[in-house]
Design an enzyme around this catalytic site. Structure first.
Site, PDB file in Angstrom:
ATOM      1  N   PHE A  14       0.817  -1.215   0.000  1.00 47.74           N
ATOM      2  CA  PHE A  14       0.000   0.000   0.000  1.00 47.74           C
ATOM      3  C   PHE A  14       0.858   1.277   0.000  1.00 47.74           C
ATOM      4  CE2 PHE A  14      -2.095   2.854   3.336  1.00 47.74           C
ATOM      5  CZ  PHE A  14      -2.671   3.686   2.382  1.00 47.74           C
ATOM      6  N   LEU A  36       6.467 -10.156  -2.646  1.00 52.34           N
ATOM      7  CA  LEU A  36       5.072 -10.339  -3.073  1.00 52.34           C
ATOM      8  C   LEU A  36       4.276 -11.249  -2.127  1.00 52.34           C
ATOM      9  CD1 LEU A  36       5.575 -10.577  -6.963  1.00 52.34           C
ATOM     10  CD2 LEU A  36       5.026  -8.561  -5.579  1.00 52.34           C
ATOM     11  N   GLY A  39       1.933  -7.918  -0.979  1.00 49.74           N
ATOM     12  CA  GLY A  39       1.686  -6.917  -2.026  1.00 49.74           C
ATOM     13  C   GLY A  39       1.368  -7.571  -3.367  1.00 49.74           C
ATOM     14  N   ASP A  54      13.310 -11.343  -1.213  1.00 49.48           N
ATOM     15  CA  ASP A  54      12.940 -11.257   0.198  1.00 49.48           C
ATOM     16  C   ASP A  54      14.028 -10.451   0.927  1.00 49.48           C
ATOM     17  OD1 ASP A  54      10.998 -13.357   2.049  1.00 49.48           O
ATOM     18  OD2 ASP A  54      12.537 -12.152   3.061  1.00 49.48           O
ATOM     19  N   ALA A  74       9.019  -2.824   3.850  1.00 47.37           N
ATOM     20  CA  ALA A  74       8.604  -4.239   3.850  1.00 47.37           C
ATOM     21  C   ALA A  74       8.459  -4.733   5.287  1.00 47.37           C
ATOM     22  CB  ALA A  74       9.645  -5.080   3.111  1.00 47.37           C
ATOM     23  N   TYR A 140       3.776  -7.548  17.083  1.00 46.33           N
ATOM     24  CA  TYR A 140       4.070  -6.635  15.969  1.00 46.33           C
ATOM     25  C   TYR A 140       4.855  -5.421  16.468  1.00 46.33           C
ATOM     26  CZ  TYR A 140       3.135  -2.914  12.551  1.00 46.33           C
ATOM     27  OH  TYR A 140       3.259  -1.862  11.672  1.00 46.33           O
ATOM     28  N   ILE A 199     -18.206  -5.865   9.251  1.00 49.27           N
ATOM     29  CA  ILE A 199     -17.979  -6.351  10.624  1.00 49.27           C
ATOM     30  C   ILE A 199     -17.272  -5.278  11.438  1.00 49.27           C
ATOM     31  CG2 ILE A 199     -16.773  -8.085  12.032  1.00 49.27           C
ATOM     32  CD1 ILE A 199     -16.903  -9.878   9.437  1.00 49.27           C
ATOM     33  N   ILE A 200     -17.799  -5.022  12.643  1.00 50.15           N
ATOM     34  CA  ILE A 200     -17.089  -4.162  13.592  1.00 50.15           C
ATOM     35  C   ILE A 200     -16.620  -5.053  14.736  1.00 50.15           C
ATOM     36  CG2 ILE A 200     -17.357  -2.329  15.315  1.00 50.15           C
ATOM     37  CD1 ILE A 200     -19.083  -0.795  13.415  1.00 50.15           C
ATOM     38  N   GLY A 269      -4.528  -7.234  21.111  1.00 44.82           N
ATOM     39  CA  GLY A 269      -3.287  -6.595  20.647  1.00 44.82           C
ATOM     40  C   GLY A 269      -3.508  -5.244  19.990  1.00 44.82           C
TER      41      GLY A 269
HETATM   42  N1  LIG Z   1      -0.548   1.214   6.616  1.00 39.31           N
HETATM   43  C1  LIG Z   1      -0.497   1.672   7.861  1.00 39.31           C
HETATM   44  O1  LIG Z   1      -1.447   2.262   8.351  1.00 39.31           O
HETATM   45  C2  LIG Z   1       0.766   1.489   8.695  1.00 39.31           C
HETATM   46  C3  LIG Z   1       0.740   1.932  10.030  1.00 39.31           C
HETATM   47  C4  LIG Z   1       1.885   1.778  10.786  1.00 39.31           C
HETATM   48  C5  LIG Z   1       3.025   1.226  10.247  1.00 39.31           C
HETATM   49  N2  LIG Z   1       3.014   0.780   8.947  1.00 39.31           N
HETATM   50  C6  LIG Z   1       4.248   0.191   8.418  1.00 39.31           C
HETATM   51  O2  LIG Z   1       4.489   0.754   7.134  1.00 39.31           O
HETATM   52  C7  LIG Z   1       5.072  -0.230   6.275  1.00 39.31           C
HETATM   53  C8  LIG Z   1       4.247  -0.363   4.990  1.00 39.31           C
HETATM   54  O3  LIG Z   1       2.915  -0.714   5.353  1.00 39.31           O
HETATM   55  P1  LIG Z   1       1.799  -1.038   4.258  1.00 39.31           P
HETATM   56  O4  LIG Z   1       0.502  -0.673   4.859  1.00 39.31           O
HETATM   57  O5  LIG Z   1       2.209  -0.495   2.948  1.00 39.31           O
HETATM   58  O6  LIG Z   1       1.870  -2.629   4.252  1.00 39.31           O
HETATM   59  P2  LIG Z   1       1.611  -3.657   3.047  1.00 39.31           P
HETATM   60  O7  LIG Z   1       1.392  -4.982   3.691  1.00 39.31           O
HETATM   61  O8  LIG Z   1       0.592  -3.134   2.112  1.00 39.31           O
HETATM   62  O9  LIG Z   1       3.016  -3.672   2.295  1.00 39.31           O
HETATM   63  C9  LIG Z   1       4.147  -4.358   2.817  1.00 39.31           C
HETATM   64  C10 LIG Z   1       4.877  -4.957   1.635  1.00 39.31           C
HETATM   65  O10 LIG Z   1       6.050  -5.614   2.134  1.00 39.31           O
HETATM   66  C11 LIG Z   1       6.197  -6.839   1.434  1.00 39.31           C
HETATM   67  N3  LIG Z   1       6.973  -7.743   2.302  1.00 39.31           N
HETATM   68  C12 LIG Z   1       6.595  -8.262   3.492  1.00 39.31           C
HETATM   69  N4  LIG Z   1       7.572  -9.034   3.992  1.00 39.31           N
HETATM   70  C13 LIG Z   1       8.585  -8.998   3.095  1.00 39.31           C
HETATM   71  C14 LIG Z   1       9.866  -9.608   3.036  1.00 39.31           C
HETATM   72  N5  LIG Z   1      10.291 -10.417   4.010  1.00 39.31           N
HETATM   73  N6  LIG Z   1      10.655  -9.349   1.962  1.00 39.31           N
HETATM   74  C15 LIG Z   1      10.236  -8.540   0.951  1.00 39.31           C
HETATM   75  N7  LIG Z   1       9.025  -7.951   0.941  1.00 39.31           N
HETATM   76  C16 LIG Z   1       8.205  -8.177   2.008  1.00 39.31           C
HETATM   77  C17 LIG Z   1       4.781  -7.335   1.189  1.00 39.31           C
HETATM   78  O11 LIG Z   1       4.696  -8.263   0.114  1.00 39.31           O
HETATM   79  C18 LIG Z   1       4.060  -6.022   0.884  1.00 39.31           C
HETATM   80  O12 LIG Z   1       4.050  -5.731  -0.493  1.00 39.31           O
HETATM   81  C19 LIG Z   1       5.158  -1.507   7.097  1.00 39.31           C
HETATM   82  O13 LIG Z   1       6.460  -1.596   7.625  1.00 39.31           O
HETATM   83  C20 LIG Z   1       4.144  -1.293   8.203  1.00 39.31           C
HETATM   84  O14 LIG Z   1       4.484  -2.020   9.361  1.00 39.31           O
HETATM   85  C21 LIG Z   1       1.910   0.898   8.159  1.00 39.31           C
END
Ligand SMILES: NC(=O)c1ccc[n+]([C@@H]2O[C@H](COP(=O)([O-])OP(=O)(O)OC[C@H]3O[C@@H](n4cnc5c(N)ncnc54)[C@H](O)[C@@H]3O)[C@@H](O)[C@H]2O)c1
Length: 315
Positions: A14, A36, A39, A54, A74, A140, A199-200, A269
């Site tokens: 995202f 992937l 994502g 990875d 990631a 987490y 769902i809530i 959590g």
């Molecule tokens: N979206 C939010 O509201 C939010 C809030 C707090 C923190 N974060 C942090 O921001 C970052 C991005 O979040 P997001 O919402 O885009 O998450 P997301 O899950 O949409 O994207 C994470 C991406 O990382 C890739 N990934 C996961 N493990 C991997 C690995 N071992 N090697 C290579 N690729 C890997 C996944 O395939 C995915 O495309 C994350 O670190 C998340 O913890 C997001």
């Protein structure tokens, strides 16, 4: 000023895919890395030089060049999934981040801007929460805390330049609606468009600080260009919060829906209330500009235009 090459881990996710779009539109060369696992390749802008890898693979070093700016996004980040599998959470988020920091040092990258989370505040009752108030509890957030400590150690012992971003609830197009517990806004919109009951979890009174991904991207630019961000941590939220019920009502009103949600037990959590103290980020001249009203409408338009709600299966 010459623009640095930018490497984004988690580019298919995202925030990563939105950031890639944002930087390409501003003339940056972007290299994207993702395994992937969560994502989607279809979300990665075509101008990105994409490599499926990875972050726990030491060959990741081959994709980094001297002076690169790295956004390390990631992670395994569905809190529920992380609670179910602490070992995999530590492997991806702690070991994976250390592999990335190590590669950045070896290749003399200019800086690593990495994702922390408002989950680091889940044990705190201080609202709005400033950056100093760190009390992780869930697996987490403990993994994000460990990542932070490794980043600090790499800075101290190997001179790695970092900026840590403590995202609150970031929302916008391309949220991961396929995860076990999808982000609330996307889950509500998709279900209501499908004429199903959203769902809530819990009473719906939990309050969240939501920030639009476009506002987050404006801050990402500061992290590339502004040296004041070196070695710092920033809360990225809007400084306002809404209950899950309020979000539901706002979306239902926009979609003209009378459907009542189904209530299920609260998820473990998760914090009761999040609210960011964004004084520090604002001191750099940044401020969130997307109202909840605009952001929700944009998300609804995205789902209607892409037809995603009618193309997927969702629990
Ligand atoms: N979206 C939010 O509201 C939010 C809030 C707090 C923190 N974060 C942090 O921001 C970052 C991005 O979040 P997001 O919402 O885009 O998450 P997301 O899950 O949409 O994207 C994470 C991406 O990382 C890739 N990934 C996961 N493990 C991997 C690995 N071992 N090697 C290579 N690729 C890997 C996944 O395939 C995915 O495309 C994350 O670190 C998340 O913890 C997001």
């Amino acid at each position: 000023m010459i623009k640095p090459r930018v490497v984004i881990t988690g580019v298919a996710g995202f925030i990563g895919s939105n950031l890639a779009d944002f930087l390409i539109n501003r003339g940056y060369q972007v290299v994207g890395l993702d395994n992937l696992a969560y994502g989607m390749e279809s979300q990665i802008p075509v101008a990105v030089e994409f490599h499926k890898i990875d972050i726990t693979d030491i060959k990741i070093v081959n994709y980094i060049q001297p002076r690169d700016v790295i956004f390390h996004l990631a992670a395994k980040n569905c809190i529920n999934d992380c609670q179910q599998d602490p070992v995999d959470t530590a492997f991806n988020n702690v070991y994976g981040s250390v592999c990335l920091f190590e590669a950045a040092v070896k290749k003399q990258a200019k800086k690593v801007i990495y994702a922390e989370s408002s989950a680091l505040y889940e044990g705190s009752t201080l609202l709005p929460t400033p950056e100093a108030e760190v009390k992780p509890e869930s697996f987490y957030s403990v993994s994000k805390y460990s990542e932070m400590m490794f980043a600090k150690a790499y800075a101290k012992h190997y001179g790695l330049c970092t900026t840590a971003l403590r995202y609150f609830c970031v929302y916008g197009p391309r949220q991961d609606y396929r995860r076990t517990i999808p982000p609330v806004m996307s889950a509500f919109i998709i279900k209501l468009l499908r004429k199903e009951k959203p769902i809530i979890y819990g009473t719906g009174n939990r309050r969240r600080d939501f920030i639009h991904v476009d506002d987050v991207n404006e801050f990402h630019l500061q992290c590339i260009d502004n040296e004041k961000t070196n070695g710092e941590v920033y809360n990225l939220g809007s400084g306002e919060n809404y209950s899950v019920k309020e979000i539901y009502q706002a979306i239902a009103k926009k979609l003209n829906s009378q459907t009542q949600p189904e209530y299920k037990p609260a998820l473990p959590g998760e914090a009761e209330i999040t609210l960011a103290d964004i004084t520090k980020a604002k001191s750099l001249g940044w401020q969130p500009n997307t109202s909840l009203e605009q952001g929700l409408q944009g998300l609804i338009n995205y789902y209607q235009e892409t037809g995603i709600p009618w193309k997927i299966s969702m629990s």
